[in-house]
Design a protein around this motif. Sequence first.
Motif, mmCIF file in Angstrom:
data_model
loop_
_atom_site.group_PDB
_atom_site.id
_atom_site.type_symbol
_atom_site.label_atom_id
_atom_site.label_comp_id
_atom_site.label_asym_id
_atom_site.label_seq_id
_atom_site.Cartn_x
_atom_site.Cartn_y
_atom_site.Cartn_z
ATOM 1 N N THR A 43 32.991 31.039 27.869
ATOM 2 C CA THR A 43 32.617 32.172 27.028
ATOM 3 C C THR A 43 32.614 31.768 25.553
ATOM 4 O O THR A 43 33.010 30.659 25.189
ATOM 5 C CB THR A 43 33.606 33.330 27.213
ATOM 6 N N GLU A 44 32.208 32.701 24.712
ATOM 7 C CA GLU A 44 32.124 32.449 23.272
ATOM 8 C C GLU A 44 33.455 32.024 22.679
ATOM 9 O O GLU A 44 33.518 31.136 21.823
ATOM 10 C CB GLU A 44 31.619 33.714 22.566
ATOM 11 N N ASN A 45 34.549 32.640 23.138
ATOM 12 C CA ASN A 45 35.864 32.335 22.582
ATOM 13 C C ASN A 45 36.636 31.298 23.394
ATOM 14 O O ASN A 45 37.827 31.093 23.173
ATOM 15 C CB ASN A 45 36.693 33.615 22.456
ATOM 16 N N GLY A 46 35.946 30.650 24.330
ATOM 17 C CA GLY A 46 36.569 29.533 25.024
ATOM 18 C C GLY A 46 37.369 29.905 26.246
ATOM 19 O O GLY A 46 38.485 29.414 26.444
ATOM 20 N N VAL A 47 36.827 30.767 27.091
ATOM 21 C CA VAL A 47 37.418 31.041 28.402
ATOM 22 C C VAL A 47 36.568 30.305 29.433
ATOM 23 O O VAL A 47 35.392 30.637 29.630
ATOM 24 C CB VAL A 47 37.457 32.545 28.726
ATOM 25 N N ALA A 48 37.137 29.301 30.072
ATOM 26 C CA ALA A 48 36.413 28.554 31.098
ATOM 27 C C ALA A 48 36.586 29.262 32.444
ATOM 28 O O ALA A 48 37.670 29.765 32.742
ATOM 29 C CB ALA A 48 36.942 27.130 31.191
ATOM 30 N N TYR A 49 35.501 29.295 33.224
ATOM 31 C CA TYR A 49 35.628 29.970 34.521
ATOM 32 C C TYR A 49 34.623 29.407 35.511
ATOM 33 O O TYR A 49 33.614 28.814 35.151
ATOM 34 C CB TYR A 49 35.456 31.482 34.377
ATOM 35 N N ILE A 50 34.957 29.595 36.794
ATOM 36 C CA ILE A 50 34.101 29.150 37.880
ATOM 37 C C ILE A 50 34.188 30.177 38.999
ATOM 38 O O ILE A 50 35.257 30.733 39.264
ATOM 39 C CB ILE A 50 34.511 27.748 38.399
ATOM 40 N N CYS B 82 39.599 25.628 25.063
ATOM 41 C CA CYS B 82 39.711 26.674 26.088
ATOM 42 C C CYS B 82 41.188 26.970 26.324
ATOM 43 O O CYS B 82 41.888 26.171 26.972
ATOM 44 C CB CYS B 82 39.034 26.244 27.383
ATOM 45 N N LEU B 83 41.649 28.092 25.797
ATOM 46 C CA LEU B 83 43.059 28.443 25.914
ATOM 47 C C LEU B 83 43.386 29.106 27.240
ATOM 48 O O LEU B 83 44.545 29.209 27.608
ATOM 49 C CB LEU B 83 43.471 29.371 24.763
ATOM 50 N N CYS B 84 42.376 29.576 27.936
ATOM 51 C CA CYS B 84 42.627 30.138 29.269
ATOM 52 C C CYS B 84 41.442 29.826 30.173
ATOM 53 O O CYS B 84 40.325 29.581 29.707
ATOM 54 C CB CYS B 84 42.892 31.636 29.211
ATOM 55 N N TRP B 85 41.713 29.810 31.462
ATOM 56 C CA TRP B 85 40.686 29.458 32.431
ATOM 57 C C TRP B 85 40.916 30.262 33.702
ATOM 58 O O TRP B 85 42.039 30.576 34.084
ATOM 59 C CB TRP B 85 40.659 27.951 32.695
ATOM 60 N N LEU B 86 39.813 30.605 34.361
ATOM 61 C CA LEU B 86 39.832 31.509 35.504
ATOM 62 C C LEU B 86 39.070 30.894 36.671
ATOM 63 O O LEU B 86 38.061 30.224 36.478
ATOM 64 C CB LEU B 86 39.159 32.843 35.153
ATOM 65 N N ALA B 87 39.551 31.166 37.867
ATOM 66 C CA ALA B 87 38.826 30.780 39.083
ATOM 67 C C ALA B 87 38.700 32.010 39.969
ATOM 68 O O ALA B 87 39.699 32.672 40.268
ATOM 69 C CB ALA B 87 39.559 29.667 39.819
ATOM 70 N N PHE B 88 37.469 32.318 40.364
ATOM 71 C CA PHE B 88 37.197 33.431 41.264
ATOM 72 C C PHE B 88 36.920 32.845 42.647
ATOM 73 O O PHE B 88 35.999 32.036 42.807
ATOM 74 C CB PHE B 88 36.005 34.233 40.773
ATOM 75 N N ILE B 89 37.693 33.236 43.637
ATOM 76 C CA ILE B 89 37.581 32.676 44.985
ATOM 77 C C ILE B 89 37.191 33.790 45.947
ATOM 78 O O ILE B 89 37.978 34.714 46.200
ATOM 79 C CB ILE B 89 38.908 32.038 45.448
ATOM 80 N N SER C 115 34.255 43.582 42.838
ATOM 81 C CA SER C 115 32.820 43.655 42.586
ATOM 82 C C SER C 115 32.449 42.673 41.489
ATOM 83 O O SER C 115 33.313 42.205 40.732
ATOM 84 C CB SER C 115 32.430 45.067 42.143
ATOM 85 N N ALA C 116 31.156 42.395 41.391
ATOM 86 C CA ALA C 116 30.671 41.529 40.316
ATOM 87 C C ALA C 116 30.920 42.174 38.962
ATOM 88 O O ALA C 116 31.212 41.487 37.978
ATOM 89 C CB ALA C 116 29.180 41.249 40.515
ATOM 90 N N GLU C 117 30.829 43.511 38.912
ATOM 91 C CA GLU C 117 31.064 44.219 37.659
ATOM 92 C C GLU C 117 32.502 44.048 37.193
ATOM 93 O O GLU C 117 32.770 43.852 36.004
ATOM 94 C CB GLU C 117 30.739 45.701 37.820
ATOM 95 N N GLU C 118 33.446 44.123 38.136
ATOM 96 C CA GLU C 118 34.850 43.958 37.767
ATOM 97 C C GLU C 118 35.129 42.515 37.354
ATOM 98 O O GLU C 118 35.949 42.252 36.474
ATOM 99 C CB GLU C 118 35.764 44.376 38.924
ATOM 100 N N MET C 119 34.440 41.572 37.969
ATOM 101 C CA MET C 119 34.576 40.170 37.571
ATOM 102 C C MET C 119 34.144 39.980 36.127
ATOM 103 O O MET C 119 34.845 39.351 35.327
ATOM 104 C CB MET C 119 33.738 39.280 38.504
ATOM 105 N N VAL C 120 32.982 40.542 35.784
ATOM 106 C CA VAL C 120 32.482 40.442 34.416
ATOM 107 C C VAL C 120 33.438 41.108 33.444
ATOM 108 O O VAL C 120 33.689 40.598 32.347
ATOM 109 C CB VAL C 120 31.072 41.072 34.327
ATOM 110 N N SER C 121 33.997 42.242 33.845
ATOM 111 C CA SER C 121 34.936 42.956 32.990
ATOM 112 C C SER C 121 36.176 42.123 32.711
ATOM 113 O O SER C 121 36.655 42.049 31.568
ATOM 114 C CB SER C 121 35.324 44.289 33.638
ATOM 115 N N LEU C 122 36.698 41.463 33.744
ATOM 116 C CA LEU C 122 37.885 40.631 33.572
ATOM 117 C C LEU C 122 37.593 39.464 32.625
ATOM 118 O O LEU C 122 38.406 39.151 31.742
ATOM 119 C CB LEU C 122 38.381 40.139 34.927
ATOM 120 N N ILE C 123 36.456 38.827 32.808
ATOM 121 C CA ILE C 123 36.081 37.711 31.926
ATOM 122 C C ILE C 123 35.972 38.198 30.482
ATOM 123 O O ILE C 123 36.458 37.543 29.547
ATOM 124 C CB ILE C 123 34.749 37.077 32.386
ATOM 125 N N ARG C 124 35.355 39.353 30.291
ATOM 126 C CA ARG C 124 35.197 39.904 28.945
ATOM 127 C C ARG C 124 36.559 40.206 28.310
ATOM 128 O O ARG C 124 36.783 39.915 27.127
ATOM 129 C CB ARG C 124 34.343 41.166 29.001
#
Length: 328
Positions: free
Chosen positions: A216-223, A253-260, A302-311
Motif C-alpha cells: 500500500t501507499e504507506n507500506g503495508v505488504a500483503y498477499i 513496510c512496518l506491517c504485513w498481512l497474509a490472507f489465507i 468477504s472481499a470488501e472486508e479484506m479491502v477494509s482491513l488493508i485500508r
Amino acid sequence: MNEEIKRAILEKIKAYHRIMLFRHIRMDGDCVGASKGLKEMIRATFPDKEVLLVDEQHSDFLAFLGPDEDGVPDEAYRDALAIVVDTSEKSRISNQKYALCREIIKIDHHIETDPYGHLNWVEEERSSACEMIADFYASFREEWVLTKEAASFIFLGMVTDSGRFRFSGVTGETMRLAGLMLDAGVDTETLYANLYLQDYEAMKFKAYVYEHMERTENGVAYIDVTQDMRRQFGLNLEAASSVINYLENIRGCLCWLAFIESDEPQEGIRVRLRSRFMTVNQVAEKHHGGGHACAAGATVYSAEEMVSLIREMDEEAGKYKETHEGWL
C-alpha cells in the motif's frame, strides 16, 4: 514474579493423580512446546502420576515432535486437573472436554480477556508461554526433573514464538531461561533443521509470493493466498499460513498481512497480521480476532472486508510514520 500463583499451581499438580494438558486450536510451536514440555516435566518428576495430552488436531510442521495420546473416556476427565497453556479464551481450546475436569489451571501470555481457570497465571509481557514454563521450572528447580526431551520442547516454543529471539517481548530473562533449557542438552542443530529446512515446492511458492505480493501507499505488504494458489502448490492451511514469514524483511513496510482462503467458505478467510514497531492487534480485534501487539490473527468474510482491513492497517501505518522516528 508471581511466586504465589506458581506455588499454588505446583501444589495442585502434587495433589492430583491424573493431570491433563490442553492447548489452542490451529496449534503452533509455542502451545505444542508448552503442553508437551510441561507434560514431560511432570512425568519425569512424578512418575506415579498419569499425565495425558489428548488433542485430535495435528500439525505437519510439528509432526517431528511425536504424537499425542489417543482419546480417553469422558470419565477420565472428571477427576483430573486440567492445565491449559497458551490459550487466552476458552472458546479457542482445541479439546473442549477440558470443561469436564474437576479443576482448571490457565497458563498464558496473551492479553487477559477470559479468566476461565480456577487458577489463572497470565503474564502478558512474556515472549511465549514456553518462557513461562521455563520460569516455572526455574522457580522450583530443586523440586523438578528437567529431561533433555522436556527442555527441547520448551526451547522450541521459546524460539518459534519469539521469532528466534528477535521480537520486542524478548528480555534478558528470556535468554537466561533459554540458557537453562540449553544446559539440559537441547540438540539445536537438529531442532533448527526440523523447523526451518524447506521442501523444493515450498521454495517455488516463496518465489511466487515475491512476484505477486502487493504494497500500500504507506507500506503495508500483503498477499492473498487463494484456494487456486493452494492447489497449484499443494498447500494445506498450515503450509499456506507460513507465507506471512516471507513478507517480514521489506524495508519501509512496518506491517504485513497474509490472507489465507479456508477450505470451507463459511469459515471465512484467515488473516495473519505481523509488524515491527507499531501495533496490529487493535485492528485484528475489529475483524473477529486479536492477539499480541505485533502478532495477531483475524478472520474476514468477504472481499470488501479484506479491502477494509488493508485500508485500516494502511491508515495506522501512515499515522505511525508521521508521529515516530527511527523506523526502517
